[in-house]
Motif scaffolding. Structure first.
Motif, PDB file in Angstrom:
ATOM      1  N   UNK A 107      -5.170 -10.544  -5.029  1.00  0.00           N
ATOM      2  CA  UNK A 107      -4.035  -9.740  -5.496  1.00  0.00           C
ATOM      3  C   UNK A 107      -4.209  -8.272  -5.131  1.00  0.00           C
ATOM      4  N   UNK A 108      -3.118  -7.591  -4.902  1.00  0.00           N
ATOM      5  CA  UNK A 108      -3.162  -6.163  -4.602  1.00  0.00           C
ATOM      6  C   UNK A 108      -1.777  -5.547  -4.709  1.00  0.00           C
ATOM      7  N   UNK A 109      -1.714  -4.243  -4.476  1.00  0.00           N
ATOM      8  CA  UNK A 109      -0.436  -3.522  -4.565  1.00  0.00           C
ATOM      9  C   UNK A 109       0.492  -3.918  -3.418  1.00  0.00           C
ATOM     10  N   UNK A 110       1.745  -3.556  -3.558  1.00  0.00           N
ATOM     11  CA  UNK A 110       2.751  -3.853  -2.532  1.00  0.00           C
ATOM     12  C   UNK A 110       2.360  -3.177  -1.220  1.00  0.00           C
ATOM     13  N   UNK A 111       2.371  -3.946  -0.159  1.00  0.00           N
ATOM     14  CA  UNK A 111       2.002  -3.412   1.154  1.00  0.00           C
ATOM     15  C   UNK A 111       3.283  -3.095   1.937  1.00  0.00           C
ATOM     16  N   UNK A 142      -3.362  -8.322 -12.437  1.00  0.00           N
ATOM     17  CA  UNK A 142      -2.217  -8.872 -11.686  1.00  0.00           C
ATOM     18  C   UNK A 142      -2.313 -10.399 -11.653  1.00  0.00           C
ATOM     19  N   UNK A 143      -3.535 -10.908 -11.375  1.00  0.00           N
ATOM     20  CA  UNK A 143      -3.709 -12.363 -11.256  1.00  0.00           C
ATOM     21  C   UNK A 143      -3.365 -13.049 -12.568  1.00  0.00           C
ATOM     22  N   UNK A 144      -3.826 -12.471 -13.673  1.00  0.00           N
ATOM     23  CA  UNK A 144      -3.568 -13.091 -14.989  1.00  0.00           C
ATOM     24  C   UNK A 144      -2.092 -13.028 -15.338  1.00  0.00           C
ATOM     25  N   UNK A 167      20.104 -13.153   7.006  1.00  0.00           N
ATOM     26  CA  UNK A 167      18.667 -13.398   6.833  1.00  0.00           C
ATOM     27  C   UNK A 167      18.187 -12.637   5.597  1.00  0.00           C
ATOM     28  N   UNK A 168      17.554 -13.370   4.706  1.00  0.00           N
ATOM     29  CA  UNK A 168      17.067 -12.784   3.460  1.00  0.00           C
ATOM     30  C   UNK A 168      15.544 -12.906   3.429  1.00  0.00           C
ATOM     31  N   UNK A 169      14.872 -11.807   3.094  1.00  0.00           N
ATOM     32  CA  UNK A 169      13.409 -11.815   2.971  1.00  0.00           C
ATOM     33  C   UNK A 169      13.011 -11.831   1.507  1.00  0.00           C
ATOM     34  N   UNK A 170      12.036 -12.660   1.177  1.00  0.00           N
ATOM     35  CA  UNK A 170      11.546 -12.699  -0.207  1.00  0.00           C
ATOM     36  C   UNK A 170      10.193 -11.997  -0.272  1.00  0.00           C
ATOM     37  N   UNK A 171      10.109 -11.033  -1.172  1.00  0.00           N
ATOM     38  CA  UNK A 171       8.891 -10.243  -1.392  1.00  0.00           C
ATOM     39  C   UNK A 171       8.479 -10.364  -2.850  1.00  0.00           C
ATOM     40  N   UNK A 172       7.180 -10.418  -3.086  1.00  0.00           N
ATOM     41  CA  UNK A 172       6.693 -10.187  -4.437  1.00  0.00           C
ATOM     42  C   UNK A 172       6.699  -8.694  -4.688  1.00  0.00           C
ATOM     43  N   UNK A 173       6.741  -8.283  -5.946  1.00  0.00           N
ATOM     44  CA  UNK A 173       6.726  -6.848  -6.269  1.00  0.00           C
ATOM     45  C   UNK A 173       5.354  -6.239  -5.990  1.00  0.00           C
ATOM     46  N   UNK A 174       4.397  -7.091  -5.643  1.00  0.00           N
ATOM     47  CA  UNK A 174       3.051  -6.646  -5.246  1.00  0.00           C
ATOM     48  C   UNK A 174       2.633  -7.589  -4.126  1.00  0.00           C
ATOM     49  N   UNK A 175       1.352  -7.733  -3.850  1.00  0.00           N
ATOM     50  CA  UNK A 175       0.944  -8.601  -2.734  1.00  0.00           C
ATOM     51  C   UNK A 175      -0.061  -9.636  -3.216  1.00  0.00           C
TER      52      UNK A 175
END
Ligand code: GDP
Ligand code: IMO
Ligand code: MG
Length: 438
Positions: free
Chosen positions: A310-314, A293-295, A262-270
């Motif tokens: 958009x926000x920091x990694x949670x 971040x959005x741009x 099982x592999x989880x995909x995460x963005x480097x932020x949220x």
């Protein structure tokens, strides 16, 4: 070869499409197990961008079979257009696309219902759905009133079922003022695309199990993300299906014994589109970090074009996602978006009314009050988009990734440094590198 699941570990749009496309080179089959046209999975190959909604992201590998499982909900008109669009782009799915005869159909009136619920609030809380009729289709399925692909084959029985569905639900909710649907027209409209999709329809659970018996390897592709899961997400601000890895067994008719990884995909932020709690959201205005971040990440919905929050990694949400899925490996996408930041924050826990808590509470009112607790790491201020090996990443970027691995609780096996298929780095000597045979 093993059978591996790839699921979103945040609120969707983590880059699952890119990761599945990359991995599918090593697999015989890619199978979607839930969701429908609410999904927008982007695959970019040599600068050319493709957006997929129903079709699994293995489509761009000519020898790979792609399966749309029983757990999905399908807008047949859109599905047909998607297949035709891919064919026009040189992606031929003839003979290698399999659509489950048990998948449920999204009738046009269901999308109307979804829009009505969102615009008038008549169905309760406004959720910020994709307005594709996903909720109403799964609702009809759970009420045992739904229409499945197989049901379209028998016009008389279909008409009877459609009458019950319209009388018991759709007609009532839409009301005479909005024009109760004409059942005959509805059935005719549903059967038109079906007639052309017929060659692709199959008992996909039977096929998948037979292929596994033959030694073929399956990649299970999730849509949405763990925090949008119907049971485990931030209810009611969720989608209507089981997005966690566990959902694949019901959504494809495959035993959990046959899942090897099982592999989880995460963005480097949220990011998050739609309403609901998002403790790390940056609401700091047009000149703020959230907008940066959005741009930089071009954070606008693939399906709806809406600007993503958009926000920091949670890290607290990420650890929760790991608890639910038990990832063998995590992929971190869009690392390059952080290249310009002087310092980068990671949320390592939450506070609620002065108390420390580890994950989002079940109560929506409490979840809305949760505050993120951050730690600060130095940025690297270097362009990573050209990096192709782990050791070409700046040391501060590697430190950031290591810290993400610690807070998630799983090894980071891959990182994305740009949208293109080639802009991916598999970590040497990792579980993922072994899975990929590199
Ligand atoms: P999915 O729904 O999880 O498949 O993700 P989406 O396709 O909706 O959104 C992810 C977006 O990020 C798409 O526009 C991708 O092309 C893009 N993307 C994926 N990986 C990377 C990456 O590593 N860097 C950058 N800059 N963009 C990426
Ligand atoms: P992919 O597969 C991001 C969100 C909607 C809304 C909630 C319910 O591209 O990651 P729905 O239309 O499913 O009833 O909406 O779920 N949502 C997604 N957010 N990516 C998606 O898919 C999503 N699919 C649904 O924005 O908050
Ligand atoms: Mg998406």
């Amino acid at each position: 070869m093993p059978n591996v699941a790839v699921v979103g570990a945040q609120w969707g749009d983590e880059g699952k499409g890119k990761v599945v496309d990359l991995f599918s080179e090593r697999f015989d089959v890619v199978a979607r197990f839930q969701g429908g046209p609410n999904a927008g999975h982007t695959v970019t190959i040599a600068g050319r961008r493709h957006a997929l909604h129903h079709i699994p992201s293995g489509a761009f590998r000519p020898g790979v079979r792609v399966v749309v499982g029983n757990g999905t909900v399908l807008d047949l008109e859109k599905l047909l257009l998607e297949i035709e669009g891919l064919a026009a782009a040189g992606v031929d799915l003839e003979g290698r696309l399999y659509i489950s005869d048990r998948a449920h159909v999204i009738l046009p009136e269901m999308a109307r219902l979804d829009v009505l619920g969102e615009t008038t609030g008549c169905l309760g809380t406004r959720l910020g759905t994709t307005r594709k009729g996903i909720g109403p289709a799964y609702e009809a399925k759970a009420a045992r009133l739904g229409i499945r692909v197989a049901d379209l084959a028998d016009p008389e029985a279909l008409l009877a079922r459609a009458r019950v569905l319209v009388d018991a639900r759709i007609g009532r909710l839409l009301g005479p003022g909005d024009g109760a649907p004409d059942v005959d027209a509805l059935v005719r409209r549903a059967r038109e695309p079906w007639a052309r999709l017929m060659p692709f329809v199959a008992d996909t659970s039977l096929l998948l199990n037979a292929w596994i018996d033959e030694g073929k390897s399956i990649l299970f592709e999730g849509a949405q993300g763990t925090l949008l899961d119907l049971d485990h997400g931030s209810y009611p601000f969720v989608t209507s299906s089981s997005t966690v890895a566990g959902g694949l067994c019901a959504g494809l008719g495959v035993s959990p014994r046959r899942v090897d990884g099982i592999v989880g995909v995460f963005k480097a932020y949220t990011t998050r589109v739609g309403d609901g709690p998002m403790p790390t959201e940056l609401r700091d205005g047009p000149e703020g970090l959230g907008e940066r971040l959005r741009k930089r990440g071009q954070e606008y919905g693939t399906t709806t074009g809406r600007p993503r929050r958009c926000g920091w990694f949670d890290g607290a949400a990420a650890a929760y996602a790991h608890r639910l899925n038990r990832f063998d490996a995590a992929c971190v996408t869009l690392l390059d978006v952080l290249d310009a930041f002087e310092e980068i924050r990671i949320c390592t826990g939450y506070r609620l009314d002065g108390r420390e808590i580890r994950s989002l509470p079940a109560s929506p009112a409490e979840a809305a009050r949760v505050e993120a607790v951050f730690e600060i790491l130095p940025g690297w201020r270097r362009d990573t988009t050209g990096a192709r090996r782990w050791d070409e990443l700046p040391a501060a970027a590697r430190r950031y990734l290591d810290r993400l691995g610690e807070v998630i609780g799983a090894e980071i096996g891959m990182v994305g440094v740009g949208p293109d298929r080639d802009q991916s780095i598999v970590r040497p000597d990792s579980w993922l590198a072994r899975m990929m045979g590199t």
